[in-house]
Design a protein around this motif. Sequence first.
Motif, PDB file in Angstrom:
ATOM      1  N   MET A 110       0.975  -1.262   0.078  1.00 10.95           N
ATOM      2  CA  MET A 110      -0.153  -0.003  -0.071  1.00 10.95           C
ATOM      3  C   MET A 110       0.888   1.238   0.016  1.00 10.95           C
ATOM      4  SD  MET A 110      -3.188  -0.964  -0.261  1.00 10.95           S
ATOM      5  CE  MET A 110      -3.789   0.789  -0.027  1.00 10.95           C
ATOM      6  N   ARG A 111       2.165   1.221   0.244  1.00 13.72           N
ATOM      7  CA  ARG A 111       3.197   2.221   0.210  1.00 13.72           C
ATOM      8  C   ARG A 111       3.253   2.884  -1.063  1.00 13.72           C
ATOM      9  NH1 ARG A 111       8.676   2.743  -0.402  1.00 13.72           N
ATOM     10  NH2 ARG A 111       9.488   4.436   0.937  1.00 13.72           N
ATOM     11  N   HIS A 112       2.857   4.327  -1.017  1.00 15.66           N
ATOM     12  CA  HIS A 112       3.077   5.170  -2.188  1.00 15.66           C
ATOM     13  C   HIS A 112       2.022   4.980  -3.164  1.00 15.66           C
ATOM     14  CE1 HIS A 112       7.497   6.308  -0.928  1.00 15.66           C
ATOM     15  NE2 HIS A 112       6.670   6.959   0.087  1.00 15.66           N
ATOM     16  N   GLN A 113       0.921   4.316  -2.944  1.00 13.46           N
ATOM     17  CA  GLN A 113       0.104   3.807  -4.091  1.00 13.46           C
ATOM     18  C   GLN A 113      -0.743   5.189  -4.348  1.00 13.46           C
ATOM     19  OE1 GLN A 113      -0.199   1.597  -6.149  1.00 13.46           O
ATOM     20  NE2 GLN A 113       1.156  -0.051  -5.267  1.00 13.46           N
ATOM     21  N   PRO A 114      -0.992   5.508  -5.505  1.00 14.09           N
ATOM     22  CA  PRO A 114      -1.704   6.746  -5.746  1.00 14.09           C
ATOM     23  C   PRO A 114      -3.328   6.377  -6.026  1.00 14.09           C
ATOM     24  CG  PRO A 114      -0.657   6.285  -7.754  1.00 14.09           C
ATOM     25  CD  PRO A 114      -0.164   5.170  -6.904  1.00 14.09           C
ATOM     26  N   PHE A 115      -3.976   7.470  -5.922  1.00 15.98           N
ATOM     27  CA  PHE A 115      -5.505   7.231  -6.390  1.00 15.98           C
ATOM     28  C   PHE A 115      -5.611   8.121  -7.601  1.00 15.98           C
ATOM     29  CE2 PHE A 115     -10.286   8.003  -5.113  1.00 15.98           C
ATOM     30  CZ  PHE A 115     -10.565   6.831  -5.864  1.00 15.98           C
ATOM     31  N   ILE A 116      -6.441   9.175  -7.215  1.00 14.89           N
ATOM     32  CA  ILE A 116      -6.721  10.221  -8.454  1.00 14.89           C
ATOM     33  C   ILE A 116      -6.253  11.550  -7.823  1.00 14.89           C
ATOM     34  CG2 ILE A 116      -8.337   9.041  -9.540  1.00 14.89           C
ATOM     35  CD1 ILE A 116     -10.338  10.566  -8.163  1.00 14.89           C
ATOM     36  N   LEU A 117      -6.150  12.577  -8.791  1.00 15.83           N
ATOM     37  CA  LEU A 117      -5.957  13.728  -8.615  1.00 15.83           C
ATOM     38  C   LEU A 117      -4.790  14.149  -7.441  1.00 15.83           C
ATOM     39  CD1 LEU A 117      -9.839  15.067  -8.756  1.00 15.83           C
ATOM     40  CD2 LEU A 117      -7.977  15.145 -10.219  1.00 15.83           C
ATOM     41  N   TRP A 118      -5.120  14.806  -6.280  1.00 11.66           N
ATOM     42  CA  TRP A 118      -4.119  14.964  -5.340  1.00 11.66           C
ATOM     43  C   TRP A 118      -3.684  13.770  -4.536  1.00 11.66           C
ATOM     44  CZ3 TRP A 118      -9.277  15.735  -4.535  1.00 11.66           C
ATOM     45  CH2 TRP A 118      -9.856  15.283  -3.471  1.00 11.66           C
ATOM     46  N   ILE A 119      -4.490  12.738  -4.389  1.00 15.52           N
ATOM     47  CA  ILE A 119      -4.058  11.733  -3.488  1.00 15.52           C
ATOM     48  C   ILE A 119      -3.061  10.715  -4.339  1.00 15.52           C
ATOM     49  CG2 ILE A 119      -4.943   9.539  -2.279  1.00 15.52           C
ATOM     50  CD1 ILE A 119      -6.371  12.323  -1.669  1.00 15.52           C
ATOM     51  N   LYS A 120      -1.935  11.008  -3.590  1.00 16.12           N
ATOM     52  CA  LYS A 120      -0.350  10.340  -4.183  1.00 16.12           C
ATOM     53  C   LYS A 120      -0.052   9.195  -3.449  1.00 16.12           C
ATOM     54  CE  LYS A 120      -0.499  13.501  -7.509  1.00 16.12           C
ATOM     55  NZ  LYS A 120      -0.874  13.150  -8.835  1.00 16.12           N
ATOM     56  N   ASP A 121      -0.721   9.262  -2.226  1.00 14.50           N
ATOM     57  CA  ASP A 121      -0.125   7.929  -1.221  1.00 14.50           C
ATOM     58  C   ASP A 121      -1.446   7.778  -0.394  1.00 14.50           C
ATOM     59  OD1 ASP A 121       0.928   6.017   0.397  1.00 14.50           O
ATOM     60  OD2 ASP A 121       2.483   7.491   0.993  1.00 14.50           O
ATOM     61  N   LEU A 122      -2.164   6.409  -0.575  1.00 15.20           N
ATOM     62  CA  LEU A 122      -3.129   6.140   0.261  1.00 15.20           C
ATOM     63  C   LEU A 122      -2.841   5.519   1.467  1.00 15.20           C
ATOM     64  CD1 LEU A 122      -5.066   4.180  -2.790  1.00 15.20           C
ATOM     65  CD2 LEU A 122      -5.955   6.176  -1.625  1.00 15.20           C
ATOM     66  N   SER A 123      -1.682   5.612   1.751  1.00 14.52           N
ATOM     67  CA  SER A 123      -1.343   5.067   3.195  1.00 14.52           C
ATOM     68  C   SER A 123      -0.889   6.199   3.876  1.00 14.52           C
ATOM     69  CB  SER A 123       0.053   3.817   2.903  1.00 14.52           C
ATOM     70  OG  SER A 123       1.103   4.711   2.671  1.00 14.52           O
ATOM     71  N   ALA A 124      -1.057   7.363   3.455  1.00 12.18           N
ATOM     72  CA  ALA A 124      -0.525   8.552   4.048  1.00 12.18           C
ATOM     73  C   ALA A 124      -1.883   9.441   4.104  1.00 12.18           C
ATOM     74  CB  ALA A 124       0.433   9.432   3.488  1.00 12.18           C
ATOM     75  N   PRO A 125      -1.897  10.479   5.140  1.00  8.94           N
ATOM     76  CA  PRO A 125      -3.210  11.356   5.179  1.00  8.94           C
ATOM     77  C   PRO A 125      -3.412  12.152   3.966  1.00  8.94           C
ATOM     78  CG  PRO A 125      -1.830  11.245   7.374  1.00  8.94           C
ATOM     79  CD  PRO A 125      -0.833  10.793   6.349  1.00  8.94           C
ATOM     80  N   ASP A 126      -4.359  12.553   3.934  1.00  6.20           N
ATOM     81  CA  ASP A 126      -4.789  13.539   2.859  1.00  6.20           C
ATOM     82  C   ASP A 126      -3.926  14.825   2.927  1.00  6.20           C
ATOM     83  OD1 ASP A 126      -5.952  15.421   1.155  1.00  6.20           O
ATOM     84  OD2 ASP A 126      -8.165  15.111   1.749  1.00  6.20           O
ATOM     85  N   PRO A 127      -3.055  15.243   1.908  1.00  5.44           N
ATOM     86  CA  PRO A 127      -2.354  16.090   1.873  1.00  5.44           C
ATOM     87  C   PRO A 127      -2.906  17.700   1.874  1.00  5.44           C
ATOM     88  CG  PRO A 127      -2.089  15.194  -0.314  1.00  5.44           C
ATOM     89  CD  PRO A 127      -3.216  14.445   0.744  1.00  5.44           C
TER      90      PRO A 127
END
Length: 602
Positions: free
Chosen positions: A462-479
Amino acid sequence: MENQRNLIWAVVLMGVILIGWNAGLHYFYPQPVRPVVAASTSPNSATPVADAAPAKPTREGGLQAPADMALEARDLKQELASPNRVAIDAPGLKGSINLAGGLVDDLLLARHRESIAKDSAPVRLFSPAGTPAQHFAQIGWVGENGVQAPTADTLWQADGRKLTPQTPVTLSWSNPTGQTFTIRYAIDDNYLITATQGVRNAGAAAITVKPFALVKRTEKTASIDTWTLHSGPLGAFDGTVSFATNYKDVAATGQVSPAGAPNWIGFTDIYWLSALIPDGKIKAQGDYRALGDGLFRADLVWPSVSVAPGQTAGQSVRLFAGAKENAVLEAYEKQGVTNLSLSIDWGWFRWFEKPIFWLLDSLFRSVKNFGLAIILLTLIVRGMMFPVAQRQFKSMAAMKAIQPKMKVIQERYKDDKETQQREIMALYKQEGVNPLAGCLPIFLQIPVFFALYKVLVLTIEMRHQPFILWIKDLSAPDPLHILNLFGLLPFDPPGFLGIGVLAIALGTTMWLQFKLQPAAMDPAQQQVMAIMPWMMMFVMAPFAAGLLIYWITSNLLTIGQQRYLYARHPQLKAQAAKDQQNIDRSVARDIKTKGPAKSPKR
């Protein structure tokens, strides 16, 4: 007055929860990481002493002080420029072996980057002895009865200049009395290095040597260690993997010797593992030692071996040094490494978390996006619980339909709580309503929610896995945070004030969900329920973005199911309106003829 007092207590408790949550948040969800420069230690033995407290670690670990980072960069440049190195070039690992000491002290993880930046360097796991992030493995012997064995300063000779999966490399060194020591290194496509030790005695008399293997590291680069995420000494002994030993335990006593024969022994961070794996033919002793100055060592020591003149003795040990990828660990288990996949700290609910991980990983392989995989996982979970949810919603709708009758009972017996509760229970029985039925789906979802939390926090997949738009890491908080205008202002909001877009979406969908549920009888409870979505918005804001996506999706599906139910059963609302008219007339008639109801005398 009682309702006001209850509301005040509720608000106070919520404030305590928010403040306490912010203060202890790193124990539940470790905070965003800094670039990783992982660990290592000096090859010189030392007397065990207690260590000073380390700097506060992050989720991935690595050096924290700018001075240490600068010194590490300088030392690495100097150490790796030495010509006395054999290159390592494998799909999983890059780096080199130091011929001075025969140390494996330079390892990079080729499949994992320090950060989400496209130009980010590979994660460094091993660093040479003496550097701030020192972390390395050494294979060797201790000579007995005056036998000269190689040391950490011995300069070995190599029969090749590059170690690859197709080209093993053998190091050799001979002492003045006729003994030749060899280490044959071989590497696979992932993270396993096999070291085969050999000693040939060409002298005139028998010799005795004691083989050993060790991993040394500094605690300075360790990842965070909490009750849900272990970081520190770790091994399997007689098949049992225990997460009970940490660096403080070893530092306090100087040495910890777990009971049982070691299947493997080493050190773990949340994502990384360095461990020695004996071949099992001869039982070895496994220990953890504190060496002072934040340095620790995991040892494997075999019984002494006598080598007669003209004879050769040898054995092998494997070194795992890499990322804790579940599929890779399980593959090594099939090759005979006992319970290596349990180096991932699944916790007590492994039986439930691993299937959730397997399903999520399978969905990811199909759609190639972990964010979409989380949404599909939510759909699957909600689909499986659809019949239970329908019964829940029917019960909620029935509760909503009898609210007018309950309101009459509350007004009629407002000064007699005991009679009020008895009459309400009788109403439940008469209408066939179960007030607890709505809790069942929530209880069923708690294990799924916790399992997904663990998967997001501790699995390297799950580390450094992106979703869409600004979500570049699903394992980290919303930036993106509201208070700094989504990054336009040059500061990061502290703690739970870092409210992002996902947190607002979570609070809004929860508020809409609660609006469709029957209102609580107690006005104070109604106000608490009105505050709850926004409190959860603050509480959940620092958690992994993937976890918030799961919850938001679940809330939207719940809202959709609720609307679907009410569309299918419009008679529930019609009946509620009719009951309300009848009750209003009944109450007016009772008041006109009997006056307001009074509580019985005591």
